[in-house]
Write a protein that holds these residues in place. Structure first.
Motif, PDB file in Angstrom:
ATOM      1  N   ALA A  30       0.821  -1.208   0.000  1.00  8.40           N
ATOM      2  CA  ALA A  30       0.000   0.000   0.000  1.00  8.40           C
ATOM      3  C   ALA A  30       0.857   1.260   0.000  1.00  8.40           C
ATOM      4  CB  ALA A  30      -0.935  -0.007   1.193  1.00  8.40           C
ATOM      5  N   PHE A  31       2.007   1.196   0.672  1.00 10.80           N
ATOM      6  CA  PHE A  31       2.839   2.390   0.756  1.00 10.80           C
ATOM      7  C   PHE A  31       4.183   2.137   0.116  1.00 10.80           C
ATOM      8  CE2 PHE A  31      -0.123   2.950   4.231  1.00 10.80           C
ATOM      9  CZ  PHE A  31      -0.529   4.254   3.994  1.00 10.80           C
ATOM     10  N   GLN A  32       4.635   3.099  -0.641  1.00 10.52           N
ATOM     11  CA  GLN A  32       5.958   2.993  -1.232  1.00 10.52           C
ATOM     12  C   GLN A  32       6.660   4.330  -1.089  1.00 10.52           C
ATOM     13  OE1 GLN A  32       4.097   2.135  -4.800  1.00 10.52           O
ATOM     14  NE2 GLN A  32       3.499   0.137  -3.994  1.00 10.52           N
ATOM     15  N   LEU A  33       7.972   4.268  -1.031  1.00 11.33           N
ATOM     16  CA  LEU A  33       8.751   5.488  -1.061  1.00 11.33           C
ATOM     17  C   LEU A  33       9.113   5.753  -2.517  1.00 11.33           C
ATOM     18  CD1 LEU A  33      11.356   5.071   1.794  1.00 11.33           C
ATOM     19  CD2 LEU A  33       9.428   6.619   1.730  1.00 11.33           C
ATOM     20  N   GLU A  34       8.814   6.943  -2.964  1.00  7.60           N
ATOM     21  CA  GLU A  34       9.190   7.280  -4.321  1.00  7.60           C
ATOM     22  C   GLU A  34      10.416   8.172  -4.258  1.00  7.60           C
ATOM     23  OE1 GLU A  34       6.087   8.814  -6.982  1.00  7.60           O
ATOM     24  OE2 GLU A  34       7.675  10.014  -7.877  1.00  7.60           O
ATOM     25  N   LEU A  35      11.527   7.726  -4.827  1.00  9.42           N
ATOM     26  CA  LEU A  35      12.757   8.505  -4.814  1.00  9.42           C
ATOM     27  C   LEU A  35      13.022   9.001  -6.224  1.00  9.42           C
ATOM     28  CD1 LEU A  35      13.793   5.668  -2.820  1.00  9.42           C
ATOM     29  CD2 LEU A  35      14.788   7.756  -1.981  1.00  9.42           C
ATOM     30  N   SER A  36      13.145  10.310  -6.361  1.00  7.77           N
ATOM     31  CA  SER A  36      13.399  10.854  -7.690  1.00  7.77           C
ATOM     32  C   SER A  36      14.537  11.867  -7.625  1.00  7.77           C
ATOM     33  CB  SER A  36      12.129  11.487  -8.258  1.00  7.77           C
ATOM     34  OG  SER A  36      11.571  12.366  -7.316  1.00  7.77           O
ATOM     35  N   GLY A  37      15.139  12.122  -8.747  1.00  8.10           N
ATOM     36  CA  GLY A  37      16.278  13.035  -8.801  1.00  8.10           C
ATOM     37  C   GLY A  37      17.467  12.331  -9.404  1.00  8.10           C
ATOM     38  N   GLN A  38      18.632  12.566  -8.793  1.00  7.08           N
ATOM     39  CA  GLN A  38      19.865  11.987  -9.315  1.00  7.08           C
ATOM     40  C   GLN A  38      20.624  11.378  -8.144  1.00  7.08           C
ATOM     41  OE1 GLN A  38      21.202  12.602 -12.782  1.00  7.08           O
ATOM     42  NE2 GLN A  38      22.410  10.850 -12.128  1.00  7.08           N
ATOM     43  N   GLY A  39      20.863  10.097  -8.173  1.00  8.62           N
ATOM     44  CA  GLY A  39      21.589   9.495  -7.056  1.00  8.62           C
ATOM     45  C   GLY A  39      21.468   7.990  -7.060  1.00  8.62           C
ATOM     46  N   MET A  40      21.482   7.441  -5.858  1.00 10.26           N
ATOM     47  CA  MET A  40      21.527   5.986  -5.702  1.00 10.26           C
ATOM     48  C   MET A  40      20.714   5.609  -4.471  1.00 10.26           C
ATOM     49  SD  MET A  40      23.434   3.493  -7.114  1.00 10.26           S
ATOM     50  CE  MET A  40      25.187   3.727  -7.364  1.00 10.26           C
ATOM     51  N   VAL A  41      19.988   4.527  -4.559  1.00  4.95           N
ATOM     52  CA  VAL A  41      19.278   4.051  -3.372  1.00  4.95           C
ATOM     53  C   VAL A  41      19.751   2.632  -3.069  1.00  4.95           C
ATOM     54  CG1 VAL A  41      17.233   3.353  -4.724  1.00  4.95           C
ATOM     55  CG2 VAL A  41      17.013   3.702  -2.271  1.00  4.95           C
ATOM     56  N   TYR A  42      19.875   2.334  -1.790  1.00  5.23           N
ATOM     57  CA  TYR A  42      20.322   1.017  -1.323  1.00  5.23           C
ATOM     58  C   TYR A  42      19.127   0.279  -0.758  1.00  5.23           C
ATOM     59  CZ  TYR A  42      24.819   3.266  -1.883  1.00  5.23           C
ATOM     60  OH  TYR A  42      25.887   3.931  -2.415  1.00  5.23           O
ATOM     61  N   VAL A  43      18.882  -0.909  -1.294  1.00  5.32           N
ATOM     62  CA  VAL A  43      17.698  -1.688  -0.932  1.00  5.32           C
ATOM     63  C   VAL A  43      18.158  -3.035  -0.417  1.00  5.32           C
ATOM     64  CG1 VAL A  43      15.534  -2.643  -1.786  1.00  5.32           C
ATOM     65  CG2 VAL A  43      16.393  -0.536  -2.754  1.00  5.32           C
ATOM     66  N   GLN A  44      17.575  -3.507   0.678  1.00  5.84           N
ATOM     67  CA  GLN A  44      17.975  -4.819   1.202  1.00  5.84           C
ATOM     68  C   GLN A  44      17.023  -5.911   0.708  1.00  5.84           C
ATOM     69  OE1 GLN A  44      17.791  -4.718   5.472  1.00  5.84           O
ATOM     70  NE2 GLN A  44      15.571  -4.809   5.523  1.00  5.84           N
ATOM     71  N   ALA A  45      17.501  -7.142   0.765  1.00  2.41           N
ATOM     72  CA  ALA A  45      16.746  -8.268   0.220  1.00  2.41           C
ATOM     73  C   ALA A  45      15.799  -8.850   1.245  1.00  2.41           C
ATOM     74  CB  ALA A  45      17.707  -9.351  -0.261  1.00  2.41           C
ATOM     75  N   SER A  46      15.186  -8.003   2.013  1.00  2.50           N
ATOM     76  CA  SER A  46      14.335  -8.520   3.064  1.00  2.50           C
ATOM     77  C   SER A  46      13.436  -7.395   3.526  1.00  2.50           C
ATOM     78  CB  SER A  46      15.198  -9.010   4.217  1.00  2.50           C
ATOM     79  OG  SER A  46      14.410  -9.232   5.345  1.00  2.50           O
ATOM     80  N   GLU A  47      12.339  -7.747   4.173  1.00  2.00           N
ATOM     81  CA  GLU A  47      11.450  -6.708   4.648  1.00  2.00           C
ATOM     82  C   GLU A  47      11.488  -6.635   6.164  1.00  2.00           C
ATOM     83  OE1 GLU A  47       8.066  -7.734   2.157  1.00  2.00           O
ATOM     84  OE2 GLU A  47       8.933  -6.312   0.758  1.00  2.00           O
ATOM     85  N   VAL A  48      12.635  -6.981   6.728  1.00  2.00           N
ATOM     86  CA  VAL A  48      12.831  -6.928   8.165  1.00  2.00           C
ATOM     87  C   VAL A  48      13.546  -5.625   8.499  1.00  2.00           C
ATOM     88  CG1 VAL A  48      13.986  -8.012  10.120  1.00  2.00           C
ATOM     89  CG2 VAL A  48      12.947  -9.419   8.357  1.00  2.00           C
ATOM     90  N   LYS A  49      12.910  -4.812   9.353  1.00  2.00           N
ATOM     91  CA  LYS A  49      13.572  -3.585   9.798  1.00  2.00           C
ATOM     92  C   LYS A  49      14.606  -3.947  10.860  1.00  2.00           C
ATOM     93  CE  LYS A  49      12.290   0.248   9.793  1.00  2.00           C
ATOM     94  NZ  LYS A  49      12.707   1.408   9.006  1.00  2.00           N
ATOM     95  N   LEU A  50      15.682  -3.176  10.924  1.00  2.00           N
ATOM     96  CA  LEU A  50      16.680  -3.449  11.969  1.00  2.00           C
ATOM     97  C   LEU A  50      16.213  -2.815  13.271  1.00  2.00           C
ATOM     98  CD1 LEU A  50      20.172  -3.059  10.370  1.00  2.00           C
ATOM     99  CD2 LEU A  50      18.664  -5.001  10.470  1.00  2.00           C
TER     100      LEU A  50
END
Lengths: 216, 212
Positions: free
Chosen positions: A196-216
């Motif tokens: 239902a919710f997503q973060l939309e990142l726009s512009g110029q750069g890089m995003v780091y995504v982990q292979a899991s949906e577990v928050k630290l």
């Protein structure tokens, strides 16, 4: 380059006199040489005002200053460690994902409301990331933790990246992020797709995504 | 035509050009482009499938992902195995099925009593047709070949999936020592005979057999 990868869950740092490394308290695994570990009451850099800022913002992960001469190994909780080299740009990361970073970097706390106004505030609440995030800028290396390894996705103008808030680790560059919701009537009656919710990142750069949906 | 590829060993990237894939609910970690997510009630097998899934306990929360761009999926940092199906059938535990192409049909199949005793349930999920499927495993899965005269025995907790013409039967390794609580922890095994491939993970789910 202060951090050397030992395996995908451990890094080692070369400590030389005059160059400090800040790390999450208790994340030292072993060291050689003459090294001291000082708890950092301020929780980071920037004096008392920054400390208060971090306390208020709840971004005050206990940090320690590592100084001396030798090699220190870091790791925490069996999480994957990813080293990011900053060359004058800024990295935005949740405080509890920070494992260690070089003392040459400037640390500060950023109010999420600055990006996206009211929606930024809502964003922090909904995603459980809080209203504030930690900002590191300058020249140096940062070691961040993620569950299950990190995938780097480039963001370029006109090609925004959408990320599951739970899988989001960090981002860098000139990026604006906003919460986009795909809430529909299906979610209201409990038949949502779980996205239902997503973060939309726009512009110029890089995003780091982990292979899991577990928050630290 | 959806393109499945692995980004590292734990993230599945699917390139979509207006077509559809079915994925486990909530398993998207990121996407670029335009994507829509819609929950499919009851595992996406239609009304009959939904009733069957309810009854059999092979419940699957599935969403339909449709759009243009690249969608990334991951599940609890488990390893992902890509399986290409060319008309054959893949049997997989519903917990281990991450994503399938829309051209593949899913359903449930009865595994008999041996499934129940092994703690995997009486039913398993069946995927058939032409296309790609992504199967998760705790740790990198090994693929073991079963041939005529070369049966394979697998710990039920480590079994992930199988393809081909295989018969499965439950074998008990329990002897009198098991009864007095001195078992080796391997009281139950699943025996596969015939021709095919079995996917085994280097980790064990909790099963009845493992306790004995």
């Amino acid at each position: 380059m202060a951090f050397t990868r030992i395996n995908n869950k451990m890094v080692s740092a070369q400590i030389v006199p005059g160059q400090r490394v800040l790390s999450q308290r208790g994340s030292m695994l072993g060291y050689t040489g003459e090294v001291t570990f000082q708890p950092n009451l301020m929780g980071g850099q920037g004096g008392v005002m920054s400390m208060i800022g971090r306390r208020v913002a709840n971004e005050d992960t206990p940090l320690m200053t590592v100084e001396g001469h030798g090699t220190v190994m870091f790791g925490h909780g069996g999480h994957h460690v990813h080293v990011i080299d900053l060359v004058g740009d800024t990295l935005y990361v949740e405080a509890d994902r920070l494992l260690a970073f070089e003392g040459s970097l400037q640390q500060s706390t950023m109010f999420m409301g600055q990006q996206g106004g009211l929606m930024g505030v809502v964003r922090g609440q909904v995603t459980g990331q809080g209203l504030f995030t930690t900002q590191l800028s300058g020249k140096g290396a940062v070691a961040v933790m993620a569950h299950g390894g990190v995938v780097e996705l480039p963001i370029s103008p006109g090609l925004p990246v959408h990320v599951d808030p739970q899988a989001y680790v960090a981002h860098r560059g000139q990026v604006t992020n906003k919460l986009s919701s795909a809430l529909g009537w299906r979610d209201m009656i409990g038949r949502g797709s779980g996205e239902a919710f997503q973060l939309e990142l726009s512009g110029q750069g890089m995003v780091y995504v982990q292979a899991s949906e577990v928050k630290l | 035509m959806a393109q499945f590829r692995l980004q590292g060993s734990k993230v599945l990237a699917v390139d979509l050009a207006g077509d559809t894939v079915k994925a486990r609910n909530g398993s998207m970690v990121a996407y670029t482009g335009q994507m829509g997510f819609k929950k499919l009630s009851g595992g996406g097998d239609g009304l009959r499938g939904m009733v069957t899934r309810r009854l059999t306990g092979e419940r699957m929360e599935v969403m339909e992902v449709k759009g243009q761009g690249t969608c990334f999926f991951a599940d609890q940092a488990t390893e992902i195995n890509l399986v290409r199906l060319n008309g054959e059938t893949l049997f997989v535990e519903s917990d281990n099925l991450l994503c399938t192409e829309a051209t593949l049909r899913t359903g449930t199949s009865f595994t008999g009593l041996n499934g129940m005793a092994s703690g995997n349930g009486l039913f398993t999920t069946k995927v058939e047709g032409q296309g790609w499927a992504a199967v998760t495993s705790r740790g990198p899965a090994v693929i073991l070949r079963v041939a005529q005269g070369l049966p394979l025995r697998v710990d039920p907790g480590a079994y992930v999936a199988h393809t081909g013409n295989l018969n499965r039967a439950l074998k008990s390794g329990a002897g009198w020592t098991t009864l007095i609580g001195e078992g080796g922890g391997e009281a139950m095994q699943v025996e596969f005979t015939g021709e095919g491939l079995v996917y085994v993970q280097p980790s064990e789910r909790l099963t009845f057999g493992g306790d004995a």
